[in-house]
Every structure is written in structure tokens, then in C-alpha cells.
Design a protein around this motif. Structure first.
Motif, PDB file in Angstrom:
ATOM      1  N   TYR A 180      -0.299   2.325   8.683  1.00  0.00           N
ATOM      2  CA  TYR A 180       0.206   1.493   9.768  1.00  0.00           C
ATOM      3  C   TYR A 180       1.138   2.310  10.636  1.00  0.00           C
ATOM      4  O   TYR A 180       2.010   3.007  10.150  1.00  0.00           O
ATOM      5  CB  TYR A 180       0.929   0.271   9.188  1.00  0.00           C
ATOM      6  CG  TYR A 180       0.011  -0.592   8.361  1.00  0.00           C
ATOM      7  CD1 TYR A 180       0.305  -0.904   7.052  1.00  0.00           C
ATOM      8  CD2 TYR A 180      -1.182  -1.077   8.902  1.00  0.00           C
ATOM      9  CE1 TYR A 180      -0.551  -1.680   6.286  1.00  0.00           C
ATOM     10  CE2 TYR A 180      -2.046  -1.840   8.143  1.00  0.00           C
ATOM     11  CZ  TYR A 180      -1.729  -2.147   6.841  1.00  0.00           C
ATOM     12  OH  TYR A 180      -2.584  -2.907   6.097  1.00  0.00           O
TER      13      TYR A 180
ATOM     14  N   ASP B 189       4.145  -1.588  13.400  1.00  0.00           N
ATOM     15  CA  ASP B 189       3.111  -2.437  12.797  1.00  0.00           C
ATOM     16  C   ASP B 189       3.358  -2.646  11.311  1.00  0.00           C
ATOM     17  O   ASP B 189       2.900  -3.614  10.721  1.00  0.00           O
ATOM     18  CB  ASP B 189       1.721  -1.846  13.045  1.00  0.00           C
ATOM     19  CG  ASP B 189       0.610  -2.818  12.670  1.00  0.00           C
ATOM     20  OD1 ASP B 189      -0.437  -2.356  12.187  1.00  0.00           O
ATOM     21  OD2 ASP B 189       0.792  -4.035  12.859  1.00  0.00           O
TER      22      ASP B 189
ATOM     23  N   GLN C 113       2.794  -5.977   8.851  1.00  0.00           N
ATOM     24  CA  GLN C 113       1.952  -5.939   7.657  1.00  0.00           C
ATOM     25  C   GLN C 113       2.752  -6.112   6.369  1.00  0.00           C
ATOM     26  O   GLN C 113       2.216  -6.467   5.344  1.00  0.00           O
ATOM     27  CB  GLN C 113       1.178  -4.618   7.618  1.00  0.00           C
ATOM     28  CG  GLN C 113       0.268  -4.415   8.806  1.00  0.00           C
ATOM     29  CD  GLN C 113      -0.808  -5.480   8.892  1.00  0.00           C
ATOM     30  OE1 GLN C 113      -1.423  -5.832   7.891  1.00  0.00           O
ATOM     31  NE2 GLN C 113      -1.027  -6.011  10.078  1.00  0.00           N
TER      32      GLN C 113
ATOM     33  N   THR D  60       2.374  -1.770   2.213  1.00  0.00           N
ATOM     34  CA  THR D  60       1.168  -0.935   2.168  1.00  0.00           C
ATOM     35  C   THR D  60       0.638  -0.948   0.729  1.00  0.00           C
ATOM     36  O   THR D  60       1.072  -1.763  -0.092  1.00  0.00           O
ATOM     37  CB  THR D  60       1.492   0.505   2.615  1.00  0.00           C
ATOM     38  OG1 THR D  60       2.479   1.042   1.731  1.00  0.00           O
ATOM     39  CG2 THR D  60       2.017   0.527   4.040  1.00  0.00           C
TER      40      THR D  60
ATOM     41  N   SER E 265      -2.643  -7.128  -1.210  1.00  0.00           N
ATOM     42  CA  SER E 265      -2.318  -8.038  -0.106  1.00  0.00           C
ATOM     43  C   SER E 265      -1.800  -9.322  -0.742  1.00  0.00           C
ATOM     44  O   SER E 265      -2.548 -10.016  -1.428  1.00  0.00           O
ATOM     45  CB  SER E 265      -3.563  -8.319   0.753  1.00  0.00           C
ATOM     46  OG  SER E 265      -3.944  -7.192   1.491  1.00  0.00           O
TER      47      SER E 265
ATOM     48  N   TYR F 226      -6.492 -13.652   7.872  1.00  0.00           N
ATOM     49  CA  TYR F 226      -5.625 -12.651   8.473  1.00  0.00           C
ATOM     50  C   TYR F 226      -4.242 -13.198   8.801  1.00  0.00           C
ATOM     51  O   TYR F 226      -3.368 -12.443   9.239  1.00  0.00           O
ATOM     52  CB  TYR F 226      -6.281 -12.042   9.721  1.00  0.00           C
ATOM     53  CG  TYR F 226      -7.273 -10.969   9.363  1.00  0.00           C
ATOM     54  CD1 TYR F 226      -8.586 -11.291   9.031  1.00  0.00           C
ATOM     55  CD2 TYR F 226      -6.903  -9.632   9.323  1.00  0.00           C
ATOM     56  CE1 TYR F 226      -9.498 -10.311   8.677  1.00  0.00           C
ATOM     57  CE2 TYR F 226      -7.813  -8.640   8.971  1.00  0.00           C
ATOM     58  CZ  TYR F 226      -9.105  -8.989   8.650  1.00  0.00           C
ATOM     59  OH  TYR F 226     -10.003  -8.014   8.291  1.00  0.00           O
TER      60      TYR F 226
ATOM     61  N   SER G 219      -0.275 -10.366   3.394  1.00  0.00           N
ATOM     62  CA  SER G 219       0.321  -9.134   3.880  1.00  0.00           C
ATOM     63  C   SER G 219      -0.734  -8.030   3.851  1.00  0.00           C
ATOM     64  O   SER G 219      -1.801  -8.184   3.254  1.00  0.00           O
ATOM     65  CB  SER G 219       1.502  -8.732   2.997  1.00  0.00           C
ATOM     66  OG  SER G 219       1.048  -8.419   1.683  1.00  0.00           O
ATOM     67  N   ASN G 220      -0.438  -6.928   4.525  1.00  0.00           N
ATOM     68  CA  ASN G 220      -1.255  -5.714   4.378  1.00  0.00           C
ATOM     69  C   ASN G 220      -2.731  -5.997   4.638  1.00  0.00           C
ATOM     70  O   ASN G 220      -3.602  -5.614   3.847  1.00  0.00           O
ATOM     71  CB  ASN G 220      -1.038  -5.148   2.948  1.00  0.00           C
ATOM     72  CG  ASN G 220      -1.563  -3.752   2.772  1.00  0.00           C
ATOM     73  OD1 ASN G 220      -1.811  -3.017   3.736  1.00  0.00           O
ATOM     74  ND2 ASN G 220      -1.760  -3.363   1.525  1.00  0.00           N
TER      75      ASN G 220
ATOM     76  N   ARG H 236      -4.549  -5.402   7.687  1.00  0.00           N
ATOM     77  CA  ARG H 236      -5.336  -4.665   8.671  1.00  0.00           C
ATOM     78  C   ARG H 236      -6.362  -3.751   7.995  1.00  0.00           C
ATOM     79  O   ARG H 236      -7.402  -3.454   8.545  1.00  0.00           O
ATOM     80  CB  ARG H 236      -4.440  -3.860   9.621  1.00  0.00           C
ATOM     81  CG  ARG H 236      -5.118  -3.673  10.967  1.00  0.00           C
ATOM     82  CD  ARG H 236      -4.210  -3.037  12.010  1.00  0.00           C
ATOM     83  NE  ARG H 236      -2.948  -3.698  12.225  1.00  0.00           N
ATOM     84  CZ  ARG H 236      -2.810  -4.887  12.797  1.00  0.00           C
ATOM     85  NH1 ARG H 236      -3.867  -5.538  13.200  1.00  0.00           N
ATOM     86  NH2 ARG H 236      -1.614  -5.405  12.952  1.00  0.00           N
TER      87      ARG H 236
END
Lengths: 157, 396
Positions: free
Chosen positions: B221, B225, B229, B232, B236, B271, B275-276, B278
Motif C-alpha cells: 500500500y 492508503d 487498509q 498488511t 483481512s 470491500y 481491512s487489507n 485491496r
């Protein structure tokens, strides 16, 4: 891996950010309309915060920064976004992608599309949107004037 | 009534000599629609073999009246020519569309019966909006207010209703604020707090670390960004707004093009709730379907109302205004798969009619993302092709 960050607000923006904001219409340049604030600049991945997944298209084509400024007259509002790409080819690619299926307009930049809610144009490495949220005659006049002023500012070196 | 200037001939000439080189806002002639797109055989997504922890979600027994809900395969599409005026929603018409839509969805004579089937007065309800493309192509306030009014009519207190989405700044920009919704919290998962000139991003505190979708893909990211999010890595996390705060969710997506795919019911949840996310783009439609198969979304999203008063066929999710059109239709469904299937075809048809062409790279991406519908059906989340969708079209 969890990441936590602390950001210290800066009292002055980086020069490149200030230079982009300086291309916005000056506060008071349009009678009765005032800039809501000095404006904001979104660099790199920060663009996701403003336009969500739409940022991917810009990042894919070499995005540098975006300046945003709102102008208001009473309840009427116009938003200007100037996307600065690294190269004109990047701006052209974004414009080409976003204007698919939309009839071309004329009168602004090197290429443009026109809608009662939005003027979009391309000028060199800049992709510009001038957007209103509830069109009427006065808002339309403001959009035309503001878009013209931005286009002129971007045309300067 | 004030005479409006013809939108096709704007006012450059009236601004006076002081504005040299003024452009005029005029519209060129519409082009001819392009020929229908060629069918492209979808490639097998390489991520099909990617290991995930989906099996842990499927092992959790279903609770409540989650997907596909009490009316699987049914989509009530309510249209009205007067739903918008100059692309601005008309509240009175929207309210009438709500009544017609819920009656058609439930097959009842009284829309309150439908609401009472889905919600109880003591329920804590989260309204998941789409604030992206503020004021142009966001979830409209007229639809949100109609939802709130119908909930209050069956006894749900305002204090038990909240509006939510991923990013607080986007909610604010779209007008989802307590000032506009007195007595109702407007909650962003990721938000900024400024104290003594120091700005901090918060978001970790709104994630539930015990509930996550795990798969071995990462995305680097860039810059800020990472705050959107939140984390990382390979996890998620689901927001604790879903796992602990809300008993039920009403999903209010907007029909939008989103590059290679479409943002409708399932993407709005997938979406917007974890989290996380993308990195999920690398999985195409698989991420969308599987994220919704976990209990926080599967069991709690009980009603989807696709806000198609305005829709976007290009430039989404923020939208290019010239590609936003007054679809003037609301789609009511407890089954998000059926609703997505119906609305997807509407957007795709508009793209074709407008001459949008997809290059080979977009076609490949589209093929990878389009798997969200059959995958979701196979996961038991709703109806796509295993049986006909019961589309009930009403005009008010």
C-alpha cells in the motif's frame, strides 16, 4: 503485520503541492463565490482516501498529486480537482479511459467532455474535473468561469 | 416556475468581455452505439488454487435470516419516471417506490409486513452506504431517509440505527453526518482524529481480530492508503461494527462500473467491511464471493436495496458525471446474488449501448471478476443460474 502511524500536520505544504494549488482559481476571482478553504493536496496513495478505487487508474498511469478545492456561493457549490500526472501521456490515458462512451465536447483544454454536472478536460499532464452537485443557471456560469480560469492557469509554464 | 436555460447551449457569451477566451459548455452530437461485444472465453483464474480459510466460515452454522434470506431468487425492481428530476432524487416518489418494492418483494399487501418479517424493534441495525462519488453517484439521502422512516414505523429506535462505511472522510463528504441525521451515528471504520495539531489515523480499534479472511497474497500500500487498509499481511479482519455492534445490516449499494467489474450488492459489502482488501483485486470475483460467505456478512445482511436512482456506466466508483444516468429504479432483494445478476446486466447493457469498448486486458480482468456470481451461488448465498430469478418489475 500491523502498522500504526502518527502524522504531524505541517503548517506549510511541500513546494510542488503549493505550486499545484496555485493553479486553482484565486479566492474571490469570481464575484460572489468564495473558496471554502485553501484546498487539499493528495499525493500518491492518499488519492484512495478521496476517490477510493478510482485511484488505481491514475496510479497505473503515473500519478503525482491531486489538488482539490471547493467554491461556494450560499448553498451552491462547485468542486475543482486537478490531477497532475508525471507525463502528458498519463493524463491522456486516464482521459481516454474515462471518456469512453461519452461524446466529446469542445471549449476547454486539448480535449474535454461536458455534462450539466461536470466539465472534464485535459491540458498537458493535467486532468481536470469541475463538478457541481445541483446545476442551475448560476452554477453553470460559475463552472464555465472557473474551468476557463483553471485552463488558463495550466496553460502557463 | 423559473425558465431554465437549455442545458445544450451554455452561457459563455453572457460572461462579458472581461473573461477572454471563455469556453462554452455545449454538447456534441451523440455517437452511434457500438456493435455488441464479442464473447470472450474466460481464462481460468490462477488464484483458484490459492489456499484460504474459507472452510472455517462454511463450518459455522447459519444464524438468523441472512443470505439469501426469506425470499431467495426474488428481485423487486421499481421504476418511476419521476424518481429524479435533473438527476436529483424526488423524495415523495422514492417513498412510494419503497412501499411498492417491499410489497412486491414479500408478496404482501402491506409493506410493513415485509419490514416486520426482517426486523424486530430491538434490532441494532447498520445501514451500509456507498459514499464514493459524493453527491453525484453516492447512495442518496432520500433512500437512506426512506429506510430510516420504515424502520421507525415498525418500532426501531433511532438510537439503534447507524449509517456506516469504510472511510469517515468519505461519509462526511457525502453528507452522512450526525448533523444531517440527528440521533443516528455515522460511523467510518478508518477515521482521522486531530488533537493539539497532531493528526492520527484510527481504524485498528474497529476491527475484530478473531474473525478474518486469510489468504497468502499481499499488496504494497502506497503512502496514506495504508491507513485506509488498516493492516498488511495475509489477514483481512472483519469490522467489529459487523461482528459486535450490529444485529442486522441493510445494504444500500449504487449500480456502478468499477473498471473491470461492477460495484453492486456483494462488492459493496466485501470491500467495505474488511481491512487489507485491496489485495483482493488479485483474486477477482473469488474475493467478493468468499468475503461475503463469512458469517458477519452472510448472516447479518438481511436486506439489499440497490439505489439505482442514478447509476454509473463508466469511471466508477467515483464516476464521471457524463456517464451517470438517471436509471430511476430501486431494486429490493434479500438475495444479493440475484440482485447483482439483474443489475449487472443493466449496467453492461448501458455500456454496450454507449459504445464503451473493452481492450483485451480489460476483457481478461472482466472475465476474472465475473466469477463472483456463480461462486456466490455455489456458496449458498443466493440465486444466479441454478434456477430462474424471479424479477418483479413495477412502475409507479
Amino acid at each position: 503485520m500491523m502498522i500504526s502511524f502518527l502524522i504531524v500536520s505541517l503548517f506549510a505544504l511541500p513546494i510542488a503541492d503549493e505550486n499545484l494549488l496555485a493553479r486553482m482559481p484565486a479566492d474571490g476571482s469570481l464575484e460572489g463565490w468564495a473558496a471554502v478553504s485553501r484546498g487539499e493536496v493528495f499525493n500518491g496513495g492518499a488519492l484512495f482516501r478521496q476517490i477510493n478505487g478510482g485511484a488505481e487508474l491514475f496510479l497505473e498511469h503515473g500519478f503525482s498529486r491531486m489538488a482539490l478545492r471547493d467554491y461556494r456561493k450560499g448553498e451552491r457549490e462547485v468542486r475543482i480537482e486537478i490531477y497532475e500526472m508525471n507525463e502528458p501521456a498519463g493524463a491522456q490515458a486516464v482521459f481516454a479511459e474515462n471518456s469512453q462512451g461519452i461524446p466529446p465536447g469542445e471549449g476547454y483544454g486539448e480535449q474535454c467532455t461536458l455534462d450539466p454536472f461536470q466539465i472534464v478536460f485535459l491540458r498537458g499532464k493535467y486532468y481536470v474535473t469541475v463538478t457541481c452537485f445541483e446545476p442551475d443557471d448560476e452554477v453553470e456560469r460559475a463552472m464555465v468561469a472557473l474551468a476557463t480560469e483553471v485552463d488558463g492557469n495550466l496553460h502557463k509554464p | 416556475m423559473k425558465n431554465r436555460i437549455n442545458r445544450r447551449a451554455f452561457l459563455g457569451a453572457t460572461l462579458g468581455a472581461s473573461l477572454a477566451g471563455v469556453g462554452t459548455l455545449t454538447r456534441a452530437q451523440d455517437g452511434q452505439p457500438a456493435a455488441p461485444q464479442q464473447e470472450t472465453k474466460p481464462p481460468v483464474p490462477p488464484q483458484d488454487s490459492l489456499p484460504t480459510n474459507l472452510h472455517t466460515a462454511l463450518a459455522v452454522p447459519r444464524t438468523g435470516i441472512g443470505m439469501p434470506g426469506p425470499w431467495p431468487g426474488i428481485v423487486a425492481a421499481v421504476s418511476s419516471e419521476t424518481a429524479t428530476k435533473n438527476r436529483m432524487p424526488v423524495a415523495e416518489t422514492v417513498n412510494a417506490m419503497f412501499a411498492a418494492g417491499m410489497k412486491a418483494l414479500a408478496g404482501s399487501n402491506d409493506p410493513r409486513d415485509a419490514w416486520a418479517t426482517l426486523f424486530a424493534p430491538q434490532d441494532r441495525i447498520g445501514i451500509k452506504v456507498n459514499p464514493v462519488g459524493p453527491k453525484l453517484v453516492q447512495t442518496t439521502h432520500e433512500v437512506v431517509r426512506a429506510v430510516i422512516a420504515n424502520l421507525e414505523a415498525i418500532g426501531v429506535a433511532r438510537a439503534n440505527i447507524a449509517i456506516w462505511d469504510r472511510l469517515q472522510p468519505m461519509l462526511d463528504d457525502a453528507g452522512f453526518t450526525t448533523a444531517n441525521y440527528p440521533g443516528i451515528e455515522c460511523l467510518g471504520i478508518a477515521r482521522q482524529v486531530t488533537e493539539n495539531g497532531v493528526t492520527t489515523w484510527l481504524g485498528d480499534d474497529r476491527m475484530d481480530k478473531s474473525v478474518f479472511y486469510e489468504f497468502p497474497l499481499e499488496t504494497a500500500y502506497e503512502g496514506e492508503d495504508v491507513y485506509n487498509q488498516i493492516n498488511t499481511g495475509h489477514h483481512s479482519y472483519y469490522t467489529n461494527l459487523l461482528t459486535r455492534r450490529f444485529d442486522k445490516v441493510i445494504n444500500l449499494p449504487v449500480p456502478k462500473d468499477n473498471g473491470p467489474t461492477f460495484t453492486i450488492c456483494m462488492k459493496n459489502m466485501a470491500y467495505g467491511s474488511l481491512s487489507n482488501v485491496r489485495r483482493g483485486h488479485q483474486m477477482g470475483g473469488r474475493f467478493i464471493a468468499e468475503a461475503c460467505a463469512f458469517p458477519p456478512i452472510r448472516d447479518k445482511v438481511v436486506l439489499n436495496i440497490v439505489d439505482g436512482l442514478r447509476a454509473c456506466y463508466k469511471g466508477g466508483p467515483e464516476g464521471v458525471a457524463a456517464a451517470v444516468w438517471p436509471l430511476n429504479t430501486l431494486y429490493f432483494a434479500t438475495d444479493p446474488v440475484a440482485a447483482d445478476a439483474v443489475v449487472r446486466d443493466v449496467i453492461a447493457a448501458k455500456q454496450t449501448a454507449s459504445g464503451v469498448e473493452m481492450n483485451e486486458r480489460w476483457q481478461r480482468s472482466r472475465a476474472a471478476f465475473d466469477t463472483w456470481l456463480p461462486r456466490a451461488e455455489n456458496l449458498g448465498l443466493g440465486v444466479f443460474r441454478n434456477r430462474p430469478i424471479d424479477l418483479r418489475s413495477i412502475t409507479v
